[in-house]
Scaffold this motif. Sequence first.
Motif, PDB file in Angstrom:
ATOM      1  N   GLY A 173      10.434 -45.433 -49.099  1.00 61.74           N
ATOM      2  CA  GLY A 173       9.532 -46.574 -49.144  1.00 61.74           C
ATOM      3  C   GLY A 173       8.213 -46.215 -48.471  1.00 61.74           C
ATOM      4  N   LYS A 174       7.349 -47.208 -48.314  1.00 63.10           N
ATOM      5  CA  LYS A 174       6.013 -46.943 -47.777  1.00 63.10           C
ATOM      6  C   LYS A 174       6.066 -46.445 -46.332  1.00 63.10           C
ATOM      7  CE  LYS A 174       3.655 -50.269 -50.777  1.00 63.10           C
ATOM      8  NZ  LYS A 174       2.831 -51.518 -50.836  1.00 63.10           N
ATOM      9  N   LEU A 175       6.862 -47.103 -45.500  1.00 64.81           N
ATOM     10  CA  LEU A 175       6.928 -46.696 -44.096  1.00 64.81           C
ATOM     11  C   LEU A 175       7.594 -45.335 -43.949  1.00 64.81           C
ATOM     12  CD1 LEU A 175       7.785 -50.033 -42.230  1.00 64.81           C
ATOM     13  CD2 LEU A 175       5.647 -48.734 -42.148  1.00 64.81           C
ATOM     14  N   GLN A 176       8.690 -45.118 -44.685  1.00 66.83           N
ATOM     15  CA  GLN A 176       9.357 -43.819 -44.622  1.00 66.83           C
ATOM     16  C   GLN A 176       8.427 -42.720 -45.135  1.00 66.83           C
ATOM     17  OE1 GLN A 176      13.146 -43.580 -46.651  1.00 66.83           O
ATOM     18  NE2 GLN A 176      13.126 -41.323 -46.611  1.00 66.83           N
ATOM     19  N   PHE A 177       7.690 -43.022 -46.176  1.00 66.03           N
ATOM     20  CA  PHE A 177       6.742 -42.041 -46.719  1.00 66.03           C
ATOM     21  C   PHE A 177       5.654 -41.717 -45.696  1.00 66.03           C
ATOM     22  CE2 PHE A 177       2.828 -40.986 -49.010  1.00 66.03           C
ATOM     23  CZ  PHE A 177       3.261 -39.933 -49.799  1.00 66.03           C
ATOM     24  N   ALA A 178       5.161 -42.750 -44.989  1.00 64.71           N
ATOM     25  CA  ALA A 178       4.118 -42.528 -43.975  1.00 64.71           C
ATOM     26  C   ALA A 178       4.656 -41.692 -42.823  1.00 64.71           C
ATOM     27  CB  ALA A 178       3.593 -43.867 -43.467  1.00 64.71           C
ATOM     28  N   GLY A 179       5.883 -42.032 -42.356  1.00 68.71           N
ATOM     29  CA  GLY A 179       6.472 -41.268 -41.257  1.00 68.71           C
ATOM     30  C   GLY A 179       6.716 -39.822 -41.632  1.00 68.71           C
ATOM     31  N   GLU A 180       7.279 -39.607 -42.816  1.00 70.59           N
ATOM     32  CA  GLU A 180       7.521 -38.242 -43.279  1.00 70.59           C
ATOM     33  C   GLU A 180       6.208 -37.509 -43.536  1.00 70.59           C
ATOM     34  OE1 GLU A 180      10.006 -38.632 -46.693  1.00 70.59           O
ATOM     35  OE2 GLU A 180      11.818 -39.074 -45.534  1.00 70.59           O
ATOM     36  N   GLY A 181       5.194 -38.260 -43.952  1.00 73.66           N
ATOM     37  CA  GLY A 181       3.890 -37.640 -44.184  1.00 73.66           C
ATOM     38  C   GLY A 181       3.283 -37.120 -42.891  1.00 73.66           C
ATOM     39  N   PHE A 182       3.346 -37.911 -41.813  1.00 67.03           N
ATOM     40  CA  PHE A 182       2.840 -37.467 -40.516  1.00 67.03           C
ATOM     41  C   PHE A 182       3.561 -36.201 -40.059  1.00 67.03           C
ATOM     42  CE2 PHE A 182       1.283 -41.923 -39.501  1.00 67.03           C
ATOM     43  CZ  PHE A 182      -0.046 -41.550 -39.439  1.00 67.03           C
ATOM     44  N   TYR A 183       4.902 -36.264 -40.121  1.00 68.38           N
ATOM     45  CA  TYR A 183       5.682 -35.122 -39.635  1.00 68.38           C
ATOM     46  C   TYR A 183       5.462 -33.890 -40.506  1.00 68.38           C
ATOM     47  CZ  TYR A 183       9.573 -32.206 -38.212  1.00 68.38           C
ATOM     48  OH  TYR A 183      10.328 -31.149 -37.762  1.00 68.38           O
ATOM     49  N   GLY A 184       5.457 -34.081 -41.819  1.00 69.89           N
ATOM     50  CA  GLY A 184       5.268 -32.946 -42.718  1.00 69.89           C
ATOM     51  C   GLY A 184       3.897 -32.312 -42.561  1.00 69.89           C
ATOM     52  N   PHE A 185       2.894 -33.139 -42.303  1.00 69.42           N
ATOM     53  CA  PHE A 185       1.539 -32.630 -42.103  1.00 69.42           C
ATOM     54  C   PHE A 185       1.478 -31.727 -40.866  1.00 69.42           C
ATOM     55  CE2 PHE A 185      -2.583 -33.388 -39.918  1.00 69.42           C
ATOM     56  CZ  PHE A 185      -3.388 -32.677 -40.780  1.00 69.42           C
ATOM     57  N   ILE A 186       2.078 -32.166 -39.774  1.00 71.70           N
ATOM     58  CA  ILE A 186       2.063 -31.373 -38.541  1.00 71.70           C
ATOM     59  C   ILE A 186       2.975 -30.152 -38.674  1.00 71.70           C
ATOM     60  CG2 ILE A 186       2.566 -31.397 -36.063  1.00 71.70           C
ATOM     61  CD1 ILE A 186       0.088 -32.999 -36.917  1.00 71.70           C
ATOM     62  N   ARG A 187       4.134 -30.318 -39.287  1.00 73.47           N
ATOM     63  CA  ARG A 187       5.076 -29.198 -39.439  1.00 73.47           C
ATOM     64  C   ARG A 187       4.480 -28.084 -40.295  1.00 73.47           C
ATOM     65  NH1 ARG A 187       9.847 -30.660 -43.150  1.00 73.47           N
ATOM     66  NH2 ARG A 187       8.112 -30.390 -44.610  1.00 73.47           N
ATOM     67  N   ASN A 188       3.912 -28.463 -41.435  1.00 77.78           N
ATOM     68  CA  ASN A 188       3.404 -27.436 -42.349  1.00 77.78           C
ATOM     69  C   ASN A 188       1.970 -27.018 -42.028  1.00 77.78           C
ATOM     70  OD1 ASN A 188       5.837 -27.586 -43.846  1.00 77.78           O
ATOM     71  ND2 ASN A 188       5.061 -29.338 -44.987  1.00 77.78           N
ATOM     72  N   GLY A 189       1.135 -27.979 -41.610  1.00 81.15           N
ATOM     73  CA  GLY A 189      -0.266 -27.694 -41.411  1.00 81.15           C
ATOM     74  C   GLY A 189      -0.613 -27.127 -40.054  1.00 81.15           C
ATOM     75  N   ILE A 190       0.270 -27.338 -39.063  1.00 78.71           N
ATOM     76  CA  ILE A 190      -0.011 -26.819 -37.726  1.00 78.71           C
ATOM     77  C   ILE A 190       1.111 -25.912 -37.225  1.00 78.71           C
ATOM     78  CG2 ILE A 190      -0.358 -27.432 -35.300  1.00 78.71           C
ATOM     79  CD1 ILE A 190      -1.898 -29.840 -36.124  1.00 78.71           C
ATOM     80  N   ALA A 191       2.323 -26.455 -37.120  1.00 80.49           N
ATOM     81  CA  ALA A 191       3.423 -25.678 -36.534  1.00 80.49           C
ATOM     82  C   ALA A 191       3.676 -24.380 -37.301  1.00 80.49           C
ATOM     83  CB  ALA A 191       4.686 -26.533 -36.480  1.00 80.49           C
ATOM     84  N   ARG A 192       3.792 -24.470 -38.617  1.00 87.67           N
ATOM     85  CA  ARG A 192       4.093 -23.279 -39.419  1.00 87.67           C
ATOM     86  C   ARG A 192       2.864 -22.385 -39.580  1.00 87.67           C
ATOM     87  NH1 ARG A 192       6.821 -24.687 -44.889  1.00 87.67           N
ATOM     88  NH2 ARG A 192       8.620 -24.962 -43.518  1.00 87.67           N
ATOM     89  N   ASP A 193       1.706 -22.981 -39.839  1.00 95.97           N
ATOM     90  CA  ASP A 193       0.507 -22.180 -40.086  1.00 95.97           C
ATOM     91  C   ASP A 193      -0.002 -21.494 -38.828  1.00 95.97           C
ATOM     92  OD1 ASP A 193       0.613 -22.911 -42.696  1.00 95.97           O
ATOM     93  OD2 ASP A 193      -1.093 -24.285 -42.645  1.00 95.97           O
ATOM     94  N   VAL A 194       0.081 -22.148 -37.680  1.00 97.00           N
ATOM     95  CA  VAL A 194      -0.473 -21.592 -36.448  1.00 97.00           C
ATOM     96  C   VAL A 194       0.534 -20.720 -35.722  1.00 97.00           C
ATOM     97  CG1 VAL A 194      -1.430 -22.162 -34.172  1.00 97.00           C
ATOM     98  CG2 VAL A 194      -2.104 -23.499 -36.177  1.00 97.00           C
ATOM     99  N   ILE A 195       1.753 -21.215 -35.556  1.00 93.59           N
ATOM    100  CA  ILE A 195       2.759 -20.496 -34.765  1.00 93.59           C
ATOM    101  C   ILE A 195       3.557 -19.531 -35.620  1.00 93.59           C
ATOM    102  CG2 ILE A 195       4.699 -20.778 -33.165  1.00 93.59           C
ATOM    103  CD1 ILE A 195       3.667 -23.553 -32.521  1.00 93.59           C
ATOM    104  N   GLY A 196       3.734 -19.861 -36.894  1.00 96.41           N
ATOM    105  CA  GLY A 196       4.528 -19.011 -37.772  1.00 96.41           C
ATOM    106  C   GLY A 196       5.855 -19.664 -38.109  1.00 96.41           C
ATOM    107  N   PRO A 197       6.750 -18.934 -38.793  1.00102.37           N
ATOM    108  CA  PRO A 197       8.041 -19.513 -39.181  1.00102.37           C
ATOM    109  C   PRO A 197       8.830 -20.071 -38.006  1.00102.37           C
ATOM    110  CG  PRO A 197       7.674 -17.419 -40.286  1.00102.37           C
ATOM    111  CD  PRO A 197       6.581 -17.566 -39.292  1.00102.37           C
ATOM    112  N   ASN A 198       8.720 -19.435 -36.843  1.00 98.85           N
ATOM    113  CA  ASN A 198       9.433 -19.937 -35.669  1.00 98.85           C
ATOM    114  C   ASN A 198       8.807 -21.202 -35.103  1.00 98.85           C
ATOM    115  OD1 ASN A 198      11.327 -17.836 -35.685  1.00 98.85           O
ATOM    116  ND2 ASN A 198      10.004 -16.504 -34.467  1.00 98.85           N
ATOM    117  N   GLY A 199       7.646 -21.553 -35.617  1.00101.23           N
ATOM    118  CA  GLY A 199       6.977 -22.742 -35.112  1.00101.23           C
ATOM    119  C   GLY A 199       7.614 -24.038 -35.551  1.00101.23           C
ATOM    120  N   ILE A 200       8.526 -23.970 -36.538  1.00100.21           N
ATOM    121  CA  ILE A 200       9.170 -25.188 -37.022  1.00100.21           C
ATOM    122  C   ILE A 200       9.908 -25.895 -35.884  1.00100.21           C
ATOM    123  CG2 ILE A 200      10.852 -26.121 -38.647  1.00100.21           C
ATOM    124  CD1 ILE A 200       8.298 -25.077 -39.910  1.00100.21           C
TER     125      ILE A 200
END
Length: 268
Positions: free
Chosen positions: A69-96
């Motif tokens: 739903g909208k709220l679940q999509f927003a929550g997953e969007g925030f987390y996915g943005f940070i996980r893929n756009g910062i944690a994985r890109d900056v720290i690497g695979p171990n950044g997850i």
Amino acid sequence: MIAAILAAPYPGFEAPDPAHEFSPEPIWSFNLFGLDFAINRLTVLSWFASLLLLVFLVAASRKPKIVPGKLQFAGEGFYGFIRNGIARDVIGPNGIKYAPFLATFFVFILFHNLMGIFPLAMIPPTGSYGLPLILALIVLLFYIGVGIKNQGLGTYLKNLAIVPGVPPAMHVILIPLEILQKLIIRPFTLSVRLLANMFAGHLLLTVFILGGVYMLSQPAMLLKILSPAAFLMALAMTFFELMIQTLQAYVFTLLAATYIEESASGGH
């Protein structure tokens, strides 16, 4: 605040000091274990922002569905943005594994920043130095812990202070500078960057709003005619401030990830 200005006796115009709002009078003061504590308006707004965030996260994660739903999509969007756009890109695979920590920081700072444009609040708790400093110290302790865990205490302290590939005589100068830069300057600049942007944004919004109220309260017809321009600028600045508030939450999280990556890898 605006209501108080409009109620000021004509022809006087007694505008409050916008900077003073970041040091409000205590609502309640108490002593605990010999230490003095005070709860003020910024404290209450911080609690309110935290409550809104908690409600959002609970609502977003409650009864998850394959088709969100909208709220679940927003929550997953925030987390996915940070996980893929910062944690994985900056720290690497171990950044997850650091993604929950970083995502928590991002949404926490974002919700507190948004209090600067939230109706009836109109001031961000992150514009007062206490909160950004605490957040920066948490990041400092976290990346020190990550460095010790990944490198071992001795290796971490060595990599913390010693710059490889420089003449031994230079270490007399570089070791204190490296320690100062990584343990003092980093958290200081991390907190001041967030503080300064939120403080400046609040001042700009206040200037345009108070300017519009001032022109509207004056007898000169020209000022009354020009007053809507000030309110339109305040509206435009509100949207601009929304962008800055989001950007500063992102920058803080990005820098935190950069420091974690350095501590985890032992790089300079």
